[in-house]
Design a protein around this motif. Structure first.
Motif, PDB file in Angstrom:
ATOM      1  N   ASN A   1      42.730  29.281  17.479  1.00 29.40           N
ATOM      2  CA  ASN A   1      43.544  28.376  16.670  1.00 29.40           C
ATOM      3  C   ASN A   1      44.733  27.735  17.368  1.00 29.40           C
ATOM      4  N   SER A   2      45.149  28.225  18.546  1.00 33.29           N
ATOM      5  CA  SER A   2      46.421  27.759  19.107  1.00 33.29           C
ATOM      6  C   SER A   2      46.310  26.488  19.942  1.00 33.29           C
ATOM      7  N   ASN A   3      45.101  26.016  20.208  1.00 29.15           N
ATOM      8  CA  ASN A   3      44.944  24.773  20.967  1.00 29.15           C
ATOM      9  C   ASN A   3      44.564  23.649  20.010  1.00 29.15           C
ATOM     10  N   PRO A   4      45.503  22.733  19.736  1.00 26.42           N
ATOM     11  CA  PRO A   4      45.198  21.654  18.792  1.00 26.42           C
ATOM     12  C   PRO A   4      44.355  20.523  19.378  1.00 26.42           C
ATOM     13  N   ASN A   5      44.036  20.623  20.672  1.00 32.55           N
ATOM     14  CA  ASN A   5      43.202  19.606  21.328  1.00 32.55           C
ATOM     15  C   ASN A   5      41.934  20.249  21.884  1.00 32.55           C
ATOM     16  N   PRO A   6      41.056  20.772  21.024  1.00 30.63           N
ATOM     17  CA  PRO A   6      39.951  21.593  21.520  1.00 30.63           C
ATOM     18  C   PRO A   6      38.852  20.828  22.245  1.00 30.63           C
ATOM     19  N   ASP A   7      38.762  19.515  22.035  1.00 32.87           N
ATOM     20  CA  ASP A   7      37.621  18.782  22.584  1.00 32.87           C
ATOM     21  C   ASP A   7      37.598  18.771  24.106  1.00 32.87           C
ATOM     22  N   TYR A   8      38.779  18.721  24.752  1.00 32.66           N
ATOM     23  CA  TYR A   8      38.802  18.730  26.214  1.00 32.66           C
ATOM     24  C   TYR A   8      38.118  19.978  26.754  1.00 32.66           C
ATOM     25  N   ALA A   9      38.552  21.141  26.266  1.00 31.21           N
ATOM     26  CA  ALA A   9      38.017  22.400  26.785  1.00 31.21           C
ATOM     27  C   ALA A   9      36.554  22.585  26.401  1.00 31.21           C
ATOM     28  N   ARG A  10      36.208  22.186  25.195  1.00 29.99           N
ATOM     29  CA  ARG A  10      34.798  22.325  24.784  1.00 29.99           C
ATOM     30  C   ARG A  10      33.891  21.495  25.681  1.00 29.99           C
ATOM     31  N   THR A  11      34.324  20.300  26.040  1.00 32.13           N
ATOM     32  CA  THR A  11      33.517  19.449  26.906  1.00 32.13           C
ATOM     33  C   THR A  11      33.370  20.078  28.287  1.00 32.13           C
ATOM     34  N   ALA A  12      34.462  20.642  28.810  1.00 30.28           N
ATOM     35  CA  ALA A  12      34.433  21.203  30.156  1.00 30.28           C
ATOM     36  C   ALA A  12      33.792  22.577  30.216  1.00 30.28           C
ATOM     37  N   TYR A  13      34.038  23.425  29.191  1.00 30.66           N
ATOM     38  CA  TYR A  13      33.677  24.835  29.284  1.00 30.66           C
ATOM     39  C   TYR A  13      32.706  25.316  28.206  1.00 30.66           C
ATOM     40  N   GLY A  14      32.402  24.478  27.229  1.00 31.82           N
ATOM     41  CA  GLY A  14      31.500  24.895  26.167  1.00 31.82           C
ATOM     42  C   GLY A  14      32.209  25.445  24.949  1.00 31.82           C
ATOM     43  N   HIS A  15      33.364  26.081  25.161  1.00 32.97           N
ATOM     44  CA  HIS A  15      34.190  26.599  24.075  1.00 32.97           C
ATOM     45  C   HIS A  15      35.652  26.343  24.414  1.00 32.97           C
ATOM     46  N   CYS A  16      36.505  26.432  23.418  1.00 32.75           N
ATOM     47  CA  CYS A  16      37.929  26.187  23.610  1.00 32.75           C
ATOM     48  C   CYS A  16      38.700  27.495  23.551  1.00 32.75           C
ATOM     49  N   GLY A  17      39.619  27.674  24.491  1.00 31.10           N
ATOM     50  CA  GLY A  17      40.490  28.842  24.482  1.00 31.10           C
ATOM     51  C   GLY A  17      41.868  28.497  23.954  1.00 31.10           C
ATOM     52  N   ALA A  18      42.834  29.302  24.308  1.00 29.70           N
ATOM     53  CA  ALA A  18      44.174  29.199  23.758  1.00 29.70           C
ATOM     54  C   ALA A  18      44.952  28.024  24.343  1.00 29.70           C
ATOM     55  N   GLY A  19      46.036  27.675  23.643  1.00 26.96           N
ATOM     56  CA  GLY A  19      47.003  26.748  24.189  1.00 26.96           C
ATOM     57  C   GLY A  19      47.918  27.444  25.192  1.00 26.96           C
ATOM     58  N   ILE A  20      48.516  26.651  26.080  1.00 27.51           N
ATOM     59  CA  ILE A  20      49.418  27.174  27.104  1.00 27.51           C
ATOM     60  C   ILE A  20      50.643  26.270  27.165  1.00 27.51           C
TER      61      ILE A  20
END
Length: 391
Positions: A106-125
């Motif tokens: 839930n902590s990454n409000p921009n999940p599409d970048y990570a999903r495109t690169a990695y398949g799933h989205c992790g945390a915000g930093i």
């Protein structure tokens, strides 16, 4: 307020930006007292993280004082001295509840970048590009901390700022590297990279029962600190063949655990063909990361051993020796740090005198000297381990 902003590759500027405000009722605003540089910030400076935007505030390792809090913050108060874990968890999803906050849903409000690169989205930093949430970083006078009850930790009264600030990132990253490797009493551990995270991985390996720890780097001051402060045996990879040296030091067996505290911009020995190859492939976009350390660890680790990877990798690597990894039955453990799991335990180690990270702070500068501080850190001049800004 003043903040240190990224404006392109190797282009940092101190700018005037709006003060942060509470966005949701679980936020706090922290007045930054200390904010440290980190090796992973260099990937931003060098242009290897493509989702940075001009004006982004960088920095993610910090200590400060809460000056404002949202109405649903239950466990923290104005005036509390806190560190905040650099990787943001919500505290409620399944990953956070199981101590895997770096995988927060839930902590990454921009999940599409990570999903495109990695398949799933992790945390915000904090301060680490829009692929990781677009959060403003800590090299500023103030910072907004979301999900504050889960991410911010009061600093015990007897622990100095200089010891506490690194519990935000470097200490839990090094500790997690040792912890997830499953170190057992009597193990021999090799740690590639003797920067802040590597130093903490060395100390943590001893805390978790290692008999011997070997630190590998090429900078004399870092190797010296690894010996004097962290207690490691050391190897300079520009002076010895790392594989041959590790085999000789372990009776031909290899280390039980190998830890990568370097990541995507790893170097090989000066002038090595491997180094020229990796840099050329990276420069023309045929790989994003240089895997020199990974190759050395796979080659050097004992059969049936464990590789623990906390150095940051962003994308794709070439010539990965999968055959050696598979046929040697190596175990790989890796990930961004789950500092929320470790923060209180690490403060206990510090209070008992078992761990003192303060020596990592070799340079303390005002925020106005941010660009110069990063230049010093990147060039590793003047014995620089970590530059810490005091806004």
């Amino acid at each position: 307020m003043k903040a240190l902003c990224w404006n392109g590759t190797n282009d940092l500027r101190v700018e005037r930006v709006p003060d942060p405000v509470l966005v949701n009722p679980h936020d706090v605003i922290v007045k930054v007292v200390l904010s440290s540089v980190c090796g992973s910030d260099l990937h931003l400076l060098d242009g290897y993280v493509p989702t940075m935007r001009a004006g982004d505030i960088i920095g993610h390792e910090f200590l400060g004082e809460i000056v404002e809090k949202g109405p649903e913050v239950r466990y923290l108060n104005r005036g509390d001295r806190v560190i905040t874990v650099s990787i943001i968890g919500c505290g409620h999803c399944g990953h956070c509840r199981h101590g895997e906050s770096s995988l927060c849903d839930n902590s990454n409000p921009n999940p599409d970048y990570a999903r495109t690169a990695y398949g799933h989205c992790g945390a915000g930093i904090f301060g680490y590009s829009h692929a990781f949430g677009g959060y403003a970083g800590s090299h500023a006078e103030y910072i907004r901390v979301p999900y504050a009850d889960f991410n911010a930790f009061r600093v015990p009264e007897g622990v100095s700022d200089e010891k506490a600030v690194f519990v935000s990132d470097a200490v839990p990253t090094g500790y997690m590297a040792a912890d997830m490797a499953g170190i057992r009493p009597g193990d021999v551990v090799a740690v590639w990279g003797c920067g802040g995270v590597g130093q903490m991985a060395i100390r943590s390996a001893y805390l978790l029962g290692a008999e011997r720890v070997i630190g590998i780097d090429r900078f004399p001051d870092r190797l010296r600190q690894a010996q004097l402060k962290a207690g490691a045996e050391t190897l300079d990879y520009n002076r010895v063949d790392v594989f041959d040296a590790l085999q000789a030091m372990t009776g031909g067996r290899g280390p039980d655990v190998c830890i990568d505290a370097v990541g995507m911009e790893a170097d090989s020995a000066a002038g090595a063909v491997e180094d020229l190859y990796d840099r050329a492939k990276q420069a023309i976009g045929l790989q994003t990361d240089r895997p020199a350390v990974l190759r050395q660890m796979i080659e050097s680790c004992r059969k049936g051993g464990t590789l623990s990877i906390v150095g940051v990798y962003g994308g794709l690597i070439d010539k990965f020796p999968m055959g050696a990894a598979m046929n040697k039955a190596l175990t790989f453990r890796m990930g961004q740090q789950n500092g929320q799991r470790y923060a209180e335990r690490l403060f206990q180690h510090i209070e008992k005198g078992e761990l003192d990270p303060s020596y990592l702070m070799t340079h303390r500068l005002p925020l106005d000297e941010g660009p110069q501080g990063y230049r010093l850190f990147k060039e590793k001049g003047d014995g620089c381990m970590r530059v810490v800004f005091a806004p």
